[in-house]
Design an enzyme around this catalytic site. Structure first.
Site, PDB file in Angstrom:
ATOM      1  N   GLU A  58       0.822  -1.210   0.000  1.00  0.00           N
ATOM      2  CA  GLU A  58       0.000   0.000   0.000  1.00  0.00           C
ATOM      3  C   GLU A  58       0.857   1.261   0.000  1.00  0.00           C
ATOM      4  O   GLU A  58       0.592   2.203  -0.752  1.00  0.00           O
ATOM      5  CB  GLU A  58      -0.919   0.039   1.236  1.00  0.00           C
ATOM      6  N   CYS A  89      -0.475   1.356   7.193  1.00  0.00           N
ATOM      7  CA  CYS A  89      -0.999   1.552   5.842  1.00  0.00           C
ATOM      8  C   CYS A  89      -2.326   2.297   5.866  1.00  0.00           C
ATOM      9  O   CYS A  89      -2.592   3.120   4.988  1.00  0.00           O
ATOM     10  CB  CYS A  89      -1.107   0.217   5.126  1.00  0.00           C
TER      11      CYS A  89
END
Length: 152
Positions: A58, A89
Site C-alpha cells: 500500500e 498503511c
C-alpha cells in the site's frame, strides 16, 4: 466505481502482484490504485528483500500514485489491496485522502483494530468508503499457503 465486476477485475490485478511478491519470498500482498477507471499505480510487498519496515504494498503504491498525480492528495482514487491494511498503511490511506479502500482477506487477530475501526477513530475530515471481501477466498488462501510453507 461500485460495480462488483470492476472490483473483481482490479482485485485480480492486485492478486497478480501478490503472487509476484510470493515468488520473491515476500508476504504475498498486492495493491492497485485506480482513478477514473485507470490503474495509476501498483505495487507489492518488498519489506523482506529491501529490509525496510515501511515497504508494504500500500505504501509503495501510494508513493507511486502521488508522484504520478504530483500531489499527496489522491482524491477520487480507489485502492485495491489483497489483505486488509495494517495500522501504518491505513494511516497512509487516510492521509492520502483516498476515497475508497477495497480489500480481499480480512485480518482476524485478537486485539487488532479493523480498517473500519481505524477510520472511525481517526476523526477524518473526509469520508473513506471501505469495501471488504472481494476475492476474499483467493486472497486468504494465498497468504495462508505462504505462511504454511514458511512453517514447514
Amino acid at each position: 466505481m461500485t460495480n462488483t465486476q470492476d472490483y473483481e477485475f482490479y482485485m485480480d490485478k492486485a492478486l497478480e502482484l501478490a503472487k509476484k511478491a510470493r515468488a520473491k519470498d515476500e508476504v504475498p500482498v498486492g495493491a492497485v490504485i485506480v482513478r477514473d477507471g485507470k490503474i495509476i499505480a501498483s505495487a507489492f510487498n518488498k519489506r523482506q528483500n529491501r529490509r525496510v519496515a515501511t515497504y508494504h504494498a500500500e505504501i509503495l503504491a501510494i508513493e507511486k500514485a502521488c508522484k504520478k498525480v504530483k500531489d499527496f492528495r489522491l482524491n477520487g482514487c480507489t485502492i485495491f489491496v489483497t489483505l486488509e491494511p495494517c495500522v501504518m498503511c491505513m494511516g497512509a490511506i487516510i492521509n492520502a485522502r483516498i476515497e475508497t479502500l477495497v480489500f480481499g482477506a480480512g485480518i482476524n487477530k485478537d486485539n487488532t483494530l479493523s480498517s473500519k475501526e481505524i477510520a472511525e477513530r481517526a476523526g477524518l475530515n473526509h469520508n473513506l468508503k471501505i469495501v471488504s471481501g472481494i476475492r476474499a477466498k483467493k486472497c486468504s488462501m494465498l497468504v495462508s499457503e505462504y505462511f504454511s510453507q514458511k512453517r514447514n
